[in-house]
Design an enzyme around this catalytic site. Sequence first.
Site, short mmCIF file in Angstrom:
data_model
loop_
_atom_site.label_atom_id
_atom_site.label_comp_id
_atom_site.label_asym_id
_atom_site.label_seq_id
_atom_site.Cartn_x
_atom_site.Cartn_y
_atom_site.Cartn_z
N THR A 1 0.84 -1.19 0.00
CA THR A 1 0.00 0.00 0.00
C THR A 1 0.87 1.24 0.00
OG1 THR A 1 -1.98 0.95 1.04
CG2 THR A 1 -0.22 0.27 2.53
N CYS B 1 -2.25 8.32 6.51
CA CYS B 1 -2.91 7.11 6.99
C CYS B 1 -1.86 6.14 7.56
CB CYS B 1 -3.66 6.42 5.86
SG CYS B 1 -5.03 7.38 5.22
N HIS C 1 -5.20 -0.42 5.53
CA HIS C 1 -4.80 0.97 5.27
C HIS C 1 -5.85 1.85 5.97
CE1 HIS C 1 -3.38 4.07 2.07
NE2 HIS C 1 -4.00 4.72 3.03
#
Lengths: 205, 160
Positions: B28, B33, B50
């Site tokens: 990811t 985040c 995520h």
Amino acid sequence: MLNADQLSALQKLFHEGSIEASRALALWIAKSSVIEIDAFEQIPLEEATSLLAAGDEPICFCATDMHGLLSGKMILAFDDASGFALAEMLLEQQFDEGEGWTDISTSAALETTNILCCAYLNALSNHLSKPGEPIEILPSPPQFRRDFAESLLEFALMEQAMVGDNVILARTKFEIDGTPVHWTLLFVPDAEPMSRLSKRLKDSE
Amino acid sequence: MEELGSAATASIRMGEMAVACDGAELRTLLGSCIGVALYDRRRRIGGLAHVVLPQARQQTDRPGKFVDTAIPALIEQMETLANCELSLVAKLAGGASMFSNSAVVSIGQQNIDSCERLLAELGIPVLAKHCGGEQGRRMLLKTENGEVVIEIVGQDPVNL
């Protein structure tokens, strides 16, 4: 969530901004320039971060915060080659991509962003103002970052992600001297002001 | 939620999560985040979420978006895949503040704090973390050995 009519009204408003920004860019780089709204859309959060389709290559972002009736971010995004081409066009000197972004090439990108954003926001302010009731939308000085596109977009979209699962953003495309260039101007408004803006557009109809 | 096996690589987008095994990889791209990687060394099963925000506040339709819903849901999916209770460890990455004048500069740290608090409550040790700063990260979880690789633009990759 905005409905189709609200999105359409906002797209028309941003089209006004594009006209002014095209004029300002043409003056700044001394070449014919066209900026057009490519998409004004409301899309799921997880789709929005891959919007620039830059893959794993880093891209450059010049980001400005907007304050006032319309708050959020305006971002000029471009790959290295397009950014250096802009700097060479403005400064009439060659830049070696291998040396990376220097203060002077970064400054050229930031000043271009500043000019585009101010032209856009002035047009929006003028269009939204009523007699005796002026509207101000003020930009902050832009900041330059070179990073993964998805990481940068994620941060830009965070304000909207905090209040919903869909995000609203506008995307523009550029042509310089009739040739498309790989720059994208993104508008990432905060969620709450978009409802306020949409209501004002409806009131002024 | 996606389940992967046989050496595939899946990309996890904002607010999503996936589980994998048999040498598959999960990756990811992170800004503010947090990427939460969970791994069971014996079964070689991994999961990656995520997460965007610390708390769901009763929103349950997107469990991968929030720390307090993503971590329990990820554990459940991994244990469903394994068909047994797992002995998990965690690795965390992300939480950058990419533009200093943004109103959301503190959200990354809030996400990190929430992850660490919930993982401690669940008895899952955090073996490594690579958090904060001003740059984005590419995070890759290898289910072959539980290794997490962090890439940052302009820097050498880091193995966690």
